[in-house]
Design a protein around this motif. Sequence first.
Motif, PDB file in Angstrom:
ATOM      1  N   PHE A  11      -0.975   9.373  -0.976  1.00  0.00           N
ATOM      2  CA  PHE A  11       0.087   9.061  -1.942  1.00  0.00           C
ATOM      3  C   PHE A  11       1.346   8.525  -1.258  1.00  0.00           C
ATOM      4  O   PHE A  11       2.282   8.110  -1.927  1.00  0.00           O
ATOM      5  CB  PHE A  11       0.455  10.326  -2.741  1.00  0.00           C
ATOM      6  N   GLY A  12       1.426   8.602   0.058  1.00  0.00           N
ATOM      7  CA  GLY A  12       2.611   8.148   0.806  1.00  0.00           C
ATOM      8  C   GLY A  12       2.907   6.683   0.512  1.00  0.00           C
ATOM      9  O   GLY A  12       2.005   5.888   0.230  1.00  0.00           O
ATOM     10  N   GLY A  13       4.195   6.346   0.595  1.00  0.00           N
ATOM     11  CA  GLY A  13       4.632   5.002   0.236  1.00  0.00           C
ATOM     12  C   GLY A  13       3.926   3.897   1.010  1.00  0.00           C
ATOM     13  O   GLY A  13       3.596   2.850   0.436  1.00  0.00           O
ATOM     14  N   SER A  14       3.660   4.107   2.294  1.00  0.00           N
ATOM     15  CA  SER A  14       3.050   3.028   3.086  1.00  0.00           C
ATOM     16  C   SER A  14       1.649   2.702   2.566  1.00  0.00           C
ATOM     17  O   SER A  14       1.261   1.532   2.484  1.00  0.00           O
ATOM     18  CB  SER A  14       2.998   3.409   4.565  1.00  0.00           C
ATOM     19  N   GLY A  15       0.922   3.755   2.177  1.00  0.00           N
ATOM     20  CA  GLY A  15      -0.433   3.554   1.644  1.00  0.00           C
ATOM     21  C   GLY A  15      -0.395   2.879   0.287  1.00  0.00           C
ATOM     22  O   GLY A  15      -1.234   2.007  -0.018  1.00  0.00           O
ATOM     23  N   VAL A  16       0.593   3.244  -0.512  1.00  0.00           N
ATOM     24  CA  VAL A  16       0.727   2.647  -1.850  1.00  0.00           C
ATOM     25  C   VAL A  16       1.040   1.153  -1.714  1.00  0.00           C
ATOM     26  O   VAL A  16       0.404   0.308  -2.360  1.00  0.00           O
ATOM     27  CB  VAL A  16       1.838   3.372  -2.655  1.00  0.00           C
ATOM     28  N   VAL A  17       1.990   0.831  -0.839  1.00  0.00           N
ATOM     29  CA  VAL A  17       2.373  -0.573  -0.642  1.00  0.00           C
ATOM     30  C   VAL A  17       1.171  -1.390  -0.142  1.00  0.00           C
ATOM     31  O   VAL A  17       0.870  -2.475  -0.660  1.00  0.00           O
ATOM     32  CB  VAL A  17       3.556  -0.683   0.358  1.00  0.00           C
ATOM     33  N   ALA A  18       0.462  -0.844   0.853  1.00  0.00           N
ATOM     34  CA  ALA A  18      -0.685  -1.580   1.418  1.00  0.00           C
ATOM     35  C   ALA A  18      -1.768  -1.791   0.358  1.00  0.00           C
ATOM     36  O   ALA A  18      -2.367  -2.872   0.275  1.00  0.00           O
ATOM     37  CB  ALA A  18      -1.250  -0.801   2.610  1.00  0.00           C
ATOM     38  N   THR A  19      -1.997  -0.763  -0.453  1.00  0.00           N
ATOM     39  CA  THR A  19      -3.050  -0.876  -1.481  1.00  0.00           C
ATOM     40  C   THR A  19      -2.652  -1.909  -2.536  1.00  0.00           C
ATOM     41  O   THR A  19      -3.457  -2.777  -2.906  1.00  0.00           O
ATOM     42  CB  THR A  19      -3.278   0.497  -2.160  1.00  0.00           C
ATOM     43  N   GLU A  20      -1.400  -1.814  -3.007  1.00  0.00           N
ATOM     44  CA  GLU A  20      -0.962  -2.757  -4.050  1.00  0.00           C
ATOM     45  C   GLU A  20      -0.923  -4.187  -3.500  1.00  0.00           C
ATOM     46  O   GLU A  20      -1.241  -5.138  -4.207  1.00  0.00           O
ATOM     47  CB  GLU A  20       0.414  -2.362  -4.602  1.00  0.00           C
ATOM     48  N   LEU A  21      -0.547  -4.327  -2.229  1.00  0.00           N
ATOM     49  CA  LEU A  21      -0.534  -5.655  -1.606  1.00  0.00           C
ATOM     50  C   LEU A  21      -1.963  -6.219  -1.563  1.00  0.00           C
ATOM     51  O   LEU A  21      -2.201  -7.383  -1.928  1.00  0.00           O
ATOM     52  CB  LEU A  21       0.059  -5.549  -0.189  1.00  0.00           C
ATOM     53  N   GLY A  22      -2.895  -5.366  -1.143  1.00  0.00           N
ATOM     54  CA  GLY A  22      -4.295  -5.799  -1.070  1.00  0.00           C
ATOM     55  C   GLY A  22      -4.811  -6.221  -2.441  1.00  0.00           C
ATOM     56  O   GLY A  22      -5.470  -7.269  -2.576  1.00  0.00           O
ATOM     57  N   LYS A  23      -4.493  -5.437  -3.463  1.00  0.00           N
ATOM     58  CA  LYS A  23      -4.975  -5.746  -4.815  1.00  0.00           C
ATOM     59  C   LYS A  23      -4.386  -7.071  -5.307  1.00  0.00           C
ATOM     60  O   LYS A  23      -5.077  -7.892  -5.905  1.00  0.00           O
ATOM     61  CB  LYS A  23      -4.597  -4.605  -5.775  1.00  0.00           C
ATOM     62  N   ALA A  24      -3.095  -7.278  -5.019  1.00  0.00           N
ATOM     63  CA  ALA A  24      -2.440  -8.512  -5.468  1.00  0.00           C
ATOM     64  C   ALA A  24      -3.020  -9.730  -4.739  1.00  0.00           C
ATOM     65  O   ALA A  24      -3.228 -10.789  -5.336  1.00  0.00           O
ATOM     66  CB  ALA A  24      -0.936  -8.418  -5.228  1.00  0.00           C
ATOM     67  N   LEU A  25      -3.295  -9.564  -3.451  1.00  0.00           N
ATOM     68  CA  LEU A  25      -3.883 -10.680  -2.683  1.00  0.00           C
ATOM     69  C   LEU A  25      -5.298 -10.989  -3.180  1.00  0.00           C
ATOM     70  O   LEU A  25      -5.690 -12.153  -3.288  1.00  0.00           O
ATOM     71  CB  LEU A  25      -3.915 -10.331  -1.190  1.00  0.00           C
ATOM     72  N   ALA A  26      -6.045  -9.931  -3.489  1.00  0.00           N
ATOM     73  CA  ALA A  26      -7.420 -10.116  -3.992  1.00  0.00           C
ATOM     74  C   ALA A  26      -7.387 -10.870  -5.314  1.00  0.00           C
ATOM     75  O   ALA A  26      -8.220 -11.765  -5.559  1.00  0.00           O
ATOM     76  CB  ALA A  26      -8.101  -8.758  -4.145  1.00  0.00           C
ATOM     77  N   ALA A  27      -6.396 -10.528  -6.155  1.00  0.00           N
ATOM     78  CA  ALA A  27      -6.274 -11.208  -7.453  1.00  0.00           C
ATOM     79  C   ALA A  27      -5.975 -12.693  -7.262  1.00  0.00           C
ATOM     80  O   ALA A  27      -6.268 -13.513  -8.134  1.00  0.00           O
ATOM     81  CB  ALA A  27      -5.183 -10.547  -8.283  1.00  0.00           C
ATOM     82  N   LYS A  28      -5.389 -13.041  -6.116  1.00  0.00           N
ATOM     83  CA  LYS A  28      -5.084 -14.462  -5.834  1.00  0.00           C
ATOM     84  C   LYS A  28      -6.260 -15.151  -5.137  1.00  0.00           C
ATOM     85  O   LYS A  28      -6.143 -16.280  -4.679  1.00  0.00           O
ATOM     86  CB  LYS A  28      -3.854 -14.567  -4.930  1.00  0.00           C
ATOM     87  N   GLY A  29      -7.363 -14.424  -4.954  1.00  0.00           N
ATOM     88  CA  GLY A  29      -8.570 -15.043  -4.402  1.00  0.00           C
ATOM     89  C   GLY A  29      -8.818 -14.762  -2.928  1.00  0.00           C
ATOM     90  O   GLY A  29      -9.805 -15.241  -2.358  1.00  0.00           O
ATOM     91  N   HIS A  30      -7.938 -13.986  -2.297  1.00  0.00           N
ATOM     92  CA  HIS A  30      -8.165 -13.648  -0.884  1.00  0.00           C
ATOM     93  C   HIS A  30      -9.150 -12.489  -0.800  1.00  0.00           C
ATOM     94  O   HIS A  30      -9.252 -11.684  -1.720  1.00  0.00           O
ATOM     95  CB  HIS A  30      -6.842 -13.282  -0.195  1.00  0.00           C
TER      96      HIS A  30
END
Length: 382
Positions: A11-30
């Motif tokens: 639940f730590g902020g670094s994990g949340v940021v990394a997960t949300e970043l990954g999801k957003a990049l995946a949505a853009k096709g990466h």
Amino acid sequence: MKIGMVLYPTFGGSGVVATELGKALAAKGHEIHFITYNQPVRLGSFTSNLFYHEVNVSEYPLFDYPPYETVLASKLVDVVKFEKLDLLHVHYAIPHASAAYMAKQILADQGIDIPFITTLHGTDITLVGKDASFEPTITFAINHSDAVTTVSESLKRDTFEHFDIKREIDVIPNFICPSHYVLKPEKDFRNSFAPTGERIITHISNFRAVKRVTDVVEIFKKILDKMPAKLILVGDGPERQKVEQLCRELGTCGDTHIIGKLKKPEEVLAISDLFILPSEAESFGLAALEAMASGVPVISTNTGGLPEVNKNGISGFTHEVGDVEAMAKSAVEILEDDDELTRFRAQSRKQAEKFNIDLILPMYINLYKRVIEGVNSKKVLA
Ligand code: GMT
């Protein structure tokens, strides 16, 4: 791009940021490959372009301390080779940056050039990292990353102050996806905490000493002396018992709900009127930003990166660490008047818009391209 995202899955902020970043990049096709020891808590359901590689450290009687860093480095080598990754992006320096460096060297030995970016999140620099037991390794790993980012200007300054850094550092702030935080307050849910229209004050953290959760309880008591209110404490951690004890001493238990860890904090934020973050140190304060995105004003300290996020007098108020008197006074100022609360709610949401993922994601994508091109141009020159 094919990116390996190394993170803490908690639940730590670094994990949340990394997960949300990954999801957003995946949505853009990466193509995003999360590499860690558990499925990230904020992952939700798997969508296309998202992959998960688990790092398993086996038990062996010799190991009083299982060698996670070594196993992670080996896993990185394997995933980079098998999935033909373009880049590794590691979140939180310890031990991810040095594991990535090790993987890079192993792969270089096999003729594979993989760049890695290190994002520093806060305690990896300000609390844990600068300790002599970590410092030389962190300094080396930062200096040998292909790019380094911090989540605030404040953390960048701290990094230069505490470590012998001989390179550029980019600041890429944390972000929110505003559409996640437009939930309508659920009436029954709100009533279950505040059945007679009391104000709802919320705090979310990992209940570590650095968060000063006992200050939240003291501030709440001072608010309670002025108006009917309820306190919702979300999260769990080492300070929880102390917090419960203080609630008993101050007689606030009947108005306090300690509800544990939540995968979707936005549901509680949607019914909240005020968020309190009285941290001793905070490189950014993602929890405060999530509150603001939900239209919840924030009372916080003015430490670290918090003033970059919570604008004093606009999205809430910032005060010196430990000044519970001033924090309570500001809280009452916002809460005692409906019009004032409405004004602060709107201003919080507006301030949070500055950290809209649509503005921040291109910063990461540009950095990725820059780093990958750098490596490729070196290949051409060779
Ligand atoms: O302190 C925490 O909540 C956990 C820690 C982490 O690394 O997961 O949070 C740090 O990173 C967050 C995301 O970048 C920041 O929002 C927090 O401010 C930062 N915590 C501290 O600096 C104490």
